[in-house]
Design a protein around this motif. Structure first.
Motif, PDB file in Angstrom:
ATOM      1  N   MET A   1      24.783  40.538  28.326  1.00 53.42           N
ATOM      2  CA  MET A   1      26.057  41.123  28.737  1.00 53.42           C
ATOM      3  C   MET A   1      25.977  41.580  30.191  1.00 53.42           C
ATOM      4  O   MET A   1      25.029  42.268  30.570  1.00 53.42           O
ATOM      5  N   ASP A   2      26.958  41.173  30.994  1.00 58.47           N
ATOM      6  CA  ASP A   2      27.022  41.601  32.394  1.00 58.47           C
ATOM      7  C   ASP A   2      27.655  42.988  32.432  1.00 58.47           C
ATOM      8  O   ASP A   2      28.877  43.135  32.345  1.00 58.47           O
ATOM      9  N   LEU A   3      26.824  44.007  32.570  1.00 59.16           N
ATOM     10  CA  LEU A   3      27.305  45.387  32.497  1.00 59.16           C
ATOM     11  C   LEU A   3      28.270  45.723  33.620  1.00 59.16           C
ATOM     12  O   LEU A   3      29.180  46.537  33.438  1.00 59.16           O
ATOM     13  N   SER A   4      28.096  45.127  34.791  1.00 55.86           N
ATOM     14  CA  SER A   4      28.986  45.446  35.902  1.00 55.86           C
ATOM     15  C   SER A   4      30.414  44.993  35.609  1.00 55.86           C
ATOM     16  O   SER A   4      31.378  45.675  35.967  1.00 55.86           O
ATOM     17  N   THR A   5      30.567  43.845  34.940  1.00 55.23           N
ATOM     18  CA  THR A   5      31.896  43.365  34.581  1.00 55.23           C
ATOM     19  C   THR A   5      32.559  44.301  33.580  1.00 55.23           C
ATOM     20  O   THR A   5      33.718  44.708  33.755  1.00 55.23           O
ATOM     21  N   VAL A   6      31.820  44.658  32.539  1.00 52.74           N
ATOM     22  CA  VAL A   6      32.360  45.547  31.508  1.00 52.74           C
ATOM     23  C   VAL A   6      32.674  46.920  32.089  1.00 52.74           C
ATOM     24  O   VAL A   6      33.745  47.494  31.844  1.00 52.74           O
ATOM     25  N   LEU A   7      31.752  47.454  32.884  1.00 53.34           N
ATOM     26  CA  LEU A   7      31.956  48.775  33.489  1.00 53.34           C
ATOM     27  C   LEU A   7      33.183  48.780  34.400  1.00 53.34           C
ATOM     28  O   LEU A   7      33.981  49.720  34.383  1.00 53.34           O
ATOM     29  N   GLY A   8      33.337  47.715  35.185  1.00 55.18           N
ATOM     30  CA  GLY A   8      34.493  47.622  36.073  1.00 55.18           C
ATOM     31  C   GLY A   8      35.804  47.589  35.315  1.00 55.18           C
ATOM     32  O   GLY A   8      36.776  48.260  35.696  1.00 55.18           O
ATOM     33  N   LEU A   9      35.835  46.831  34.222  1.00 57.30           N
ATOM     34  CA  LEU A   9      37.051  46.757  33.408  1.00 57.30           C
ATOM     35  C   LEU A   9      37.392  48.109  32.798  1.00 57.30           C
ATOM     36  O   LEU A   9      38.552  48.539  32.805  1.00 57.30           O
ATOM     37  N   VAL A  10      36.380  48.784  32.265  1.00 54.37           N
ATOM     38  CA  VAL A  10      36.614  50.095  31.645  1.00 54.37           C
ATOM     39  C   VAL A  10      37.105  51.096  32.688  1.00 54.37           C
ATOM     40  O   VAL A  10      38.081  51.829  32.462  1.00 54.37           O
ATOM     41  N   LEU A  11      36.466  51.125  33.862  1.00 59.67           N
ATOM     42  CA  LEU A  11      36.869  52.049  34.915  1.00 59.67           C
ATOM     43  C   LEU A  11      38.293  51.770  35.394  1.00 59.67           C
ATOM     44  O   LEU A  11      39.082  52.695  35.630  1.00 59.67           O
ATOM     45  N   GLY A  12      38.618  50.481  35.530  1.00 60.95           N
ATOM     46  CA  GLY A  12      39.966  50.119  35.963  1.00 60.95           C
ATOM     47  C   GLY A  12      41.026  50.563  34.980  1.00 60.95           C
ATOM     48  O   GLY A  12      42.068  51.115  35.374  1.00 60.95           O
ATOM     49  N   LEU A  13      40.753  50.324  33.691  1.00 58.58           N
ATOM     50  CA  LEU A  13      41.713  50.711  32.660  1.00 58.58           C
ATOM     51  C   LEU A  13      41.839  52.226  32.555  1.00 58.58           C
ATOM     52  O   LEU A  13      42.952  52.769  32.453  1.00 58.58           O
ATOM     53  N   VAL A  14      40.704  52.916  32.613  1.00 60.05           N
ATOM     54  CA  VAL A  14      40.723  54.384  32.533  1.00 60.05           C
ATOM     55  C   VAL A  14      41.467  54.970  33.725  1.00 60.05           C
ATOM     56  O   VAL A  14      42.268  55.917  33.583  1.00 60.05           O
ATOM     57  N   ALA A  15      41.232  54.412  34.921  1.00 54.12           N
ATOM     58  CA  ALA A  15      41.913  54.913  36.115  1.00 54.12           C
ATOM     59  C   ALA A  15      43.427  54.754  35.987  1.00 54.12           C
ATOM     60  O   ALA A  15      44.198  55.658  36.352  1.00 54.12           O
ATOM     61  N   LEU A  16      43.860  53.623  35.452  1.00 52.20           N
ATOM     62  CA  LEU A  16      45.298  53.390  35.273  1.00 52.20           C
ATOM     63  C   LEU A  16      45.898  54.381  34.281  1.00 52.20           C
ATOM     64  O   LEU A  16      46.929  55.017  34.559  1.00 52.20           O
ATOM     65  N   LEU A  17      45.246  54.527  33.130  1.00 47.04           N
ATOM     66  CA  LEU A  17      45.794  55.390  32.086  1.00 47.04           C
ATOM     67  C   LEU A  17      45.806  56.862  32.507  1.00 47.04           C
ATOM     68  O   LEU A  17      46.796  57.570  32.301  1.00 47.04           O
ATOM     69  N   ILE A  18      44.704  57.306  33.112  1.00 39.95           N
ATOM     70  CA  ILE A  18      44.659  58.705  33.556  1.00 39.95           C
ATOM     71  C   ILE A  18      45.681  58.945  34.666  1.00 39.95           C
ATOM     72  O   ILE A  18      46.356  59.983  34.714  1.00 39.95           O
ATOM     73  N   GLY A  19      45.801  57.968  35.561  1.00 38.96           N
ATOM     74  CA  GLY A  19      46.787  58.090  36.634  1.00 38.96           C
ATOM     75  C   GLY A  19      48.202  58.193  36.092  1.00 38.96           C
ATOM     76  O   GLY A  19      49.021  58.977  36.605  1.00 38.96           O
ATOM     77  N   MET A  20      48.496  57.417  35.062  1.00 33.09           N
ATOM     78  CA  MET A  20      49.822  57.482  34.455  1.00 33.09           C
ATOM     79  C   MET A  20      50.079  58.854  33.839  1.00 33.09           C
ATOM     80  O   MET A  20      51.163  59.434  34.000  1.00 33.09           O
ATOM     81  N   VAL A  21      49.065  59.364  33.142  1.00 34.73           N
ATOM     82  CA  VAL A  21      49.217  60.682  32.513  1.00 34.73           C
ATOM     83  C   VAL A  21      49.429  61.763  33.570  1.00 34.73           C
ATOM     84  O   VAL A  21      50.289  62.645  33.430  1.00 34.73           O
ATOM     85  N   MET A  22      48.663  61.702  34.661  1.00 32.10           N
ATOM     86  CA  MET A  22      48.785  62.696  35.727  1.00 32.10           C
ATOM     87  C   MET A  22      50.155  62.652  36.400  1.00 32.10           C
ATOM     88  O   MET A  22      50.647  63.665  36.916  1.00 32.10           O
ATOM     89  N   LYS A  23      50.738  61.459  36.411  1.00 28.56           N
ATOM     90  CA  LYS A  23      52.071  61.302  36.994  1.00 28.56           C
ATOM     91  C   LYS A  23      53.181  61.593  35.993  1.00 28.56           C
ATOM     92  O   LYS A  23      54.369  61.515  36.323  1.00 28.56           O
ATOM     93  N   GLY A  24      52.800  61.925  34.770  1.00 25.81           N
ATOM     94  CA  GLY A  24      53.801  62.237  33.762  1.00 25.81           C
ATOM     95  C   GLY A  24      54.454  61.036  33.127  1.00 25.81           C
ATOM     96  O   GLY A  24      55.550  61.130  32.572  1.00 25.81           O
ATOM     97  N   VAL A  25      53.781  59.887  33.183  1.00 23.66           N
ATOM     98  CA  VAL A  25      54.326  58.658  32.593  1.00 23.66           C
ATOM     99  C   VAL A  25      53.778  58.503  31.179  1.00 23.66           C
ATOM    100  O   VAL A  25      52.557  58.615  30.959  1.00 23.66           O
ATOM    101  N   ALA A  26      54.636  58.250  30.240  1.00 29.77           N
ATOM    102  CA  ALA A  26      54.211  58.063  28.848  1.00 29.77           C
ATOM    103  C   ALA A  26      53.431  56.757  28.708  1.00 29.77           C
ATOM    104  O   ALA A  26      53.888  55.703  29.179  1.00 29.77           O
ATOM    105  N   LEU A  27      52.257  56.832  28.064  1.00 31.74           N
ATOM    106  CA  LEU A  27      51.443  55.627  27.895  1.00 31.74           C
ATOM    107  C   LEU A  27      52.133  54.594  27.023  1.00 31.74           C
ATOM    108  O   LEU A  27      51.862  53.393  27.131  1.00 31.74           O
ATOM    109  N   THR A  28      53.030  55.044  26.174  1.00 30.56           N
ATOM    110  CA  THR A  28      53.750  54.108  25.302  1.00 30.56           C
ATOM    111  C   THR A  28      54.669  53.185  26.089  1.00 30.56           C
ATOM    112  O   THR A  28      55.101  52.146  25.570  1.00 30.56           O
ATOM    113  N   SER A  29      54.952  53.554  27.336  1.00 34.20           N
ATOM    114  CA  SER A  29      55.822  52.697  28.149  1.00 34.20           C
ATOM    115  C   SER A  29      55.171  51.345  28.448  1.00 34.20           C
ATOM    116  O   SER A  29      55.854  50.372  28.774  1.00 34.20           O
TER     117      SER A  29
END
Length: 272
Positions: A1-29
């Motif tokens: 398993m290429d850990l850098s690929t998996v880690l990058g994907l997880v970080l990207g997704l987490v950054a998006l979701l946390i950013g949405m929450v901080m901006k008050g955007v519902a994740l269900t959108s």
């Protein structure tokens, strides 16, 4: 398993979701079926139109390359292997290396050494092996291009999805309270298009390019090693020549293990 690929994907997704929450955007959108359909199906459709079937058949294998750790033999072990071969060839003759070919699992290296043992001249061997490397590089570039093109199409399709959503939102202005929600939903397609384009497809393409470059570099080192053994160069000269392919740290490690030539050769056989 290429850990850098998996880690990058997880970080990207987490950054998006946390950013949405901080901006008050519902994740269900994000659960917008129409937007997902336009971006995912639209990107797939664009790629299918853009590339021939024989290249598209390689996509599952390309995903495997992206998510699996690249298994290349150690450069230092390759150099020590060629140094050992040069020593044997100078003492016992080039034909004495024929017994070594049975231990080589790398088809490229086995073919190159076989050509040298068969008495082919250096120019012919270089031409044959270089053509093989060029053909491999072209195949790799074609695979990476599929993902880079997907990364180009996805953001544009995101704009298309937003336009479709705005058309639907502005088509009925009788209920002003729902207008804001409809416009907000329209831009989900743009978000998904940009995210998939610049966090998935373009990085995937770059990962394939980097892995291809590493493989090409190692094969070019093998070509130089085979030709150096063929020309009867001294083991020390071969080590110095092939060390130019290594980083400064790798050169220091190689210098520290110069007396481990036999061990390096067996290690390479196991790695390949």
């Amino acid at each position: 398993m290429d850990l850098s690929t998996v880690l990058g994907l997880v970080l990207g997704l987490v950054a998006l979701l946390i950013g949405m929450v901080m901006k008050g955007v519902a994740l269900t959108s994000l659960l917008n079926t129409a937007a997902i359909l336009i971006i995912i199906a639209g990107t797939i459709a664009s790629v299918v139109i853009a590339f021939p079937t024989n290249e598209l058949k390689r996509v599952p294998k390309l995903f495997g390359i992206i998510f699996k750790e690249q298994k290349l033999a150690s450069d230092a072990n390759i150099i020590r292997m060629f140094s050992g071969w040069a020593d044997v060839a100078r003492r016992e003759g080039l034909l004495s290396l024929e017994a070594k070919t049975d231990d080589i699992k790398d088809p490229f290296l086995k073919n190159g050494l076989g050509l040298a043992i068969d008495g082919q001249n250096a120019d012919y061997i270089r031409d044959v092996l270089s053509e093989e490397v060029d053909a491999m590089e072209d195949r790799h570039a074609a695979g990476a291009l599929i993902f880079s093109q997907a990364g180009t199409y996805a953001p544009t399709l995101g704009v298309l999805g937003a336009v479709v959503g705005l058309i639907a939102a502005l088509g009925d202005l009788t209920d002003i309270e729902k207008l804001g929600t409809a416009i907000s939903a329209a831009f989900v397609a743009t978000l998904l298009g940009i995210f998939t384009g610049y966090v998935l497809w373009h990085p995937f393409a770059n990962k394939l390019k980097r892995k291809s470059a590493d493989e090409v570099r190692q094969k070019m080192m093998m070509i130089e090693g085979i030709l150096s053994v063929l020309e009867g160069e001294a083991p020390r000269v071969i080590e110095q020549k092939l060390s130019s392919y290594l980083s400064a740290d790798e050169r220091l490690k190689l210098a520290a293990k110069n007396d481990d030539g036999k061990k390096g050769e067996s290690s390479f056989a196991e790695e390949t």
